[in-house]
Design a protein around this motif. Structure first.
Motif, PDB file in Angstrom:
ATOM      1  N   UNK A 254       0.765  -1.127   0.004  1.00 41.17           N
ATOM      2  CA  UNK A 254      -0.002  -0.202  -0.068  1.00 41.17           C
ATOM      3  C   UNK A 254       0.827   1.222  -0.062  1.00 41.17           C
ATOM      4  N   UNK A 255       1.851   1.306   0.708  1.00 36.77           N
ATOM      5  CA  UNK A 255       3.070   2.459   0.603  1.00 36.77           C
ATOM      6  C   UNK A 255       3.446   2.740  -0.543  1.00 36.77           C
ATOM      7  N   UNK A 256       3.869   1.692  -1.167  1.00 43.58           N
ATOM      8  CA  UNK A 256       4.849   1.865  -2.579  1.00 43.58           C
ATOM      9  C   UNK A 256       3.494   2.245  -3.412  1.00 43.58           C
ATOM     10  N   UNK A 257       2.264   1.606  -3.568  1.00 49.29           N
ATOM     11  CA  UNK A 257       1.232   1.986  -4.502  1.00 49.29           C
ATOM     12  C   UNK A 257       0.789   3.431  -4.463  1.00 49.29           C
ATOM     13  N   UNK A 258       0.970   4.119  -3.329  1.00 52.34           N
ATOM     14  CA  UNK A 258       0.692   5.321  -3.122  1.00 52.34           C
ATOM     15  C   UNK A 258       1.554   6.281  -4.091  1.00 52.34           C
ATOM     16  N   UNK A 259       2.899   5.977  -3.816  1.00 51.75           N
ATOM     17  CA  UNK A 259       3.991   6.673  -4.662  1.00 51.75           C
ATOM     18  C   UNK A 259       3.964   6.470  -6.135  1.00 51.75           C
ATOM     19  N   UNK A 260       3.429   5.097  -6.491  1.00 53.50           N
ATOM     20  CA  UNK A 260       3.385   4.657  -7.819  1.00 53.50           C
ATOM     21  C   UNK A 260       2.080   5.046  -8.689  1.00 53.50           C
ATOM     22  N   UNK A 261       1.099   5.292  -7.831  1.00 50.79           N
ATOM     23  CA  UNK A 261      -0.111   5.876  -8.414  1.00 50.79           C
ATOM     24  C   UNK A 261      -0.040   6.990  -9.398  1.00 50.79           C
ATOM     25  N   UNK A 262       0.871   7.904  -9.288  1.00 52.75           N
ATOM     26  CA  UNK A 262       1.057   8.920 -10.164  1.00 52.75           C
ATOM     27  C   UNK A 262       1.484   8.486 -11.621  1.00 52.75           C
ATOM     28  N   UNK A 263       1.966   7.275 -11.751  1.00 52.06           N
ATOM     29  CA  UNK A 263       2.043   6.599 -12.959  1.00 52.06           C
ATOM     30  C   UNK A 263       0.896   6.328 -13.761  1.00 52.06           C
ATOM     31  N   UNK A 264      -0.306   6.289 -13.063  1.00 52.25           N
ATOM     32  CA  UNK A 264      -1.536   6.430 -14.048  1.00 52.25           C
ATOM     33  C   UNK A 264      -1.337   7.604 -14.841  1.00 52.25           C
ATOM     34  N   UNK A 265      -1.052   8.603 -14.145  1.00 50.03           N
ATOM     35  CA  UNK A 265      -1.115  10.031 -15.069  1.00 50.03           C
ATOM     36  C   UNK A 265      -0.033   9.982 -16.004  1.00 50.03           C
ATOM     37  N   UNK A 266       1.346   9.479 -15.617  1.00 49.08           N
ATOM     38  CA  UNK A 266       2.392   9.618 -16.467  1.00 49.08           C
ATOM     39  C   UNK A 266       2.114   8.644 -17.887  1.00 49.08           C
ATOM     40  N   UNK A 267       1.581   7.447 -17.494  1.00 55.80           N
ATOM     41  CA  UNK A 267       1.449   6.529 -18.343  1.00 55.80           C
ATOM     42  C   UNK A 267       0.080   6.740 -19.283  1.00 55.80           C
ATOM     43  N   UNK A 268      -0.773   7.411 -18.917  1.00 57.86           N
ATOM     44  CA  UNK A 268      -1.828   7.600 -19.632  1.00 57.86           C
ATOM     45  C   UNK A 268      -1.697   8.085 -21.056  1.00 57.86           C
ATOM     46  N   UNK A 269      -0.885   9.234 -21.138  1.00 59.00           N
ATOM     47  CA  UNK A 269      -0.785   9.614 -22.612  1.00 59.00           C
ATOM     48  C   UNK A 269      -0.220   8.714 -23.474  1.00 59.00           C
ATOM     49  N   UNK A 270       0.789   7.857 -22.976  1.00 56.82           N
ATOM     50  CA  UNK A 270       1.239   6.886 -23.877  1.00 56.82           C
ATOM     51  C   UNK A 270       0.386   5.951 -24.311  1.00 56.82           C
ATOM     52  N   UNK A 271      -0.799   5.328 -23.478  1.00 60.53           N
ATOM     53  CA  UNK A 271      -1.626   4.311 -23.871  1.00 60.53           C
ATOM     54  C   UNK A 271      -2.451   4.952 -25.001  1.00 60.53           C
ATOM     55  N   UNK A 272      -2.667   6.238 -24.998  1.00 58.19           N
ATOM     56  CA  UNK A 272      -3.455   6.959 -26.063  1.00 58.19           C
ATOM     57  C   UNK A 272      -2.633   6.967 -27.117  1.00 58.19           C
ATOM     58  N   UNK A 273      -1.446   7.433 -27.024  1.00 55.21           N
ATOM     59  CA  UNK A 273      -0.483   7.794 -28.404  1.00 55.21           C
ATOM     60  C   UNK A 273      -0.438   6.224 -29.101  1.00 55.21           C
ATOM     61  N   UNK A 274      -0.436   5.062 -28.481  1.00 58.10           N
ATOM     62  CA  UNK A 274      -0.502   3.984 -29.201  1.00 58.10           C
ATOM     63  C   UNK A 274      -1.523   3.419 -29.889  1.00 58.10           C
TER      64      UNK A 274
END
Length: 342
Positions: free
Chosen positions: A275-295
């Motif tokens: 849970x502790x690490x998931x809070x930190x890496x939750x920002x990668x939802x917004x970091x990676x979202x543009x790349x999922x749309x790019x594909x």
């Protein structure tokens, strides 16, 4: 040093031990690179969606456009504040107002993004199997545009209202993300349960089952009708949803499952580190979202080449007039010499 024995007027520079083994300076550089790349990709994808008439008029792209704007807002507000804290060990501006604004932007962009993707999982079924529901302007407004407007306004109004509610005089700790602040509304078990069910469980179910059921539904109807059911027309729409949903299933769904387990009696010590690490890496939802749309952008390679070609032509057009201007006096001098000789 724990947050309980530090006052809000703290000015000493140190880094709070949040239980994550990744050093703060490493987090800063990782977030910086991720934010820059994501920001550039987000601008490129938005440019394609907004200035290509075919993409802009596609109803299935509208929700993606709004989510991309949410990502841009987060990358310009919340993420820089997190990076500043990781680099300096203290909030950028050490005031309660700043902490509340920081918390508001984070809660609004994150929760709105989740709800929009959940709605996209439902809307794809409507656009593929019940396109007559959006066949007129009136139907399109109530079935397509109104839910998008409602979801965005819901996030802005709700979190804009509850974030400043600090009647319980909750302290601010400026060396912790968001100054360790949360609205006193969350002291209410009823509101906490409402947030958990609507923003957590419901959205997770819609994203997970909505995308999976969409593929199964397409395959079953294709087999039943013994035809492609316009597969080429809807393929990109389905692939777009699957690529986006996979991102949320990996980064968003596991913490929700663990939170549900806690409510069912599982000890909170189970998966606490996750849970502790998931809070930190939750920002990668917004970091990676543009790349999922790019594909999912059609003819992506051609579009990128065209951008570089246009840039090269602009540079060439800017250089040639300068070169010609430099050559004109020389040409005139030669012509003058020829005239004199003659």
């Amino acid at each position: 040093m724990s947050a309980s024995n530090i006052s809000s007027s703290n000015t000493m520079k140190f880094f709070f031990d949040d239980g994550i083994a990744i050093p703060y300076i490493v987090r800063f550089w990782v977030f910086l690179v991720s934010n820059i790349l994501s920001f550039i990709c987000c601008l490129f994808v938005l440019y394609q969606f907004l200035f290509d008439s075919n993409l802009r008029h596609g109803l299935h792209n509208h929700v993606m456009i709004i989510v991309l704007f949410m990502c841009l807002i987060a990358e310009l507000t919340t993420v820089p504040c997190i990076m500043y804290l990781a680099f300096y060990g203290v909030a950028w501006i050490q005031t309660p107002t700043f902490c509340m604004i920081w918390k508001f932007f984070d809660s609004t962009t994150y929760s709105t993004t989740i709800k929009l993707v959940a709605w996209a999982s439902i809307e794809r079924h409507i656009l593929i199997f019940h396109d007559q529901w959006v066949s007129t302007k009136k139907k399109r407004f109530f079935i397509h545009y109104f839910p998008l407007i409602f979801i965005v306004l819901y996030g802005v109004v709700v979190y804009g209202t509850i974030t400043p509610m600090n009647g319980c005089n909750r302290p601010f700790y400026y060396f912790i993300p968001f100054c360790n602040y949360s609205s006193c509304v969350y002291n209410s078990l009823a509101f906490t349960l409402y947030e958990y069910l609507t923003g957590g469980v419901l959205c997770s179910v819609l994203i997970g089952f909505g995308s999976t059921f969409l593929v199964l539904r397409v395959m079953l109807q294709k087999r039943r009708l013994q035809q492609q059911i316009q597969w080429r027309k809807h393929r990109k729409m389905i692939l777009q949803l699957l690529s986006v949903s996979s991102l949320f299933i990996v980064l968003y769904l596991p913490p929700i499952i663990l939170a549900t387990a806690y409510r069912l009696g599982v000890p909170t010590s189970v998966g606490a580190q996750f849970i502790t690490y998931s809070r930190l890496f939750s920002y990668y939802i917004q970091f990676l979202f543009p790349f999922t749309c790019l594909s999912t952008i059609p003819e992506l390679g051609t579009r990128i080449k065209n951008i570089f070609r246009c840039r090269w032509r602009q540079q060439t057009n800017a250089v040639l007039p300068q070169q010609w201007a430099a050559r004109v006096p020389v040409v005139n001098r030669i012509n003058k010499q020829k005239t004199t000789t003659m």
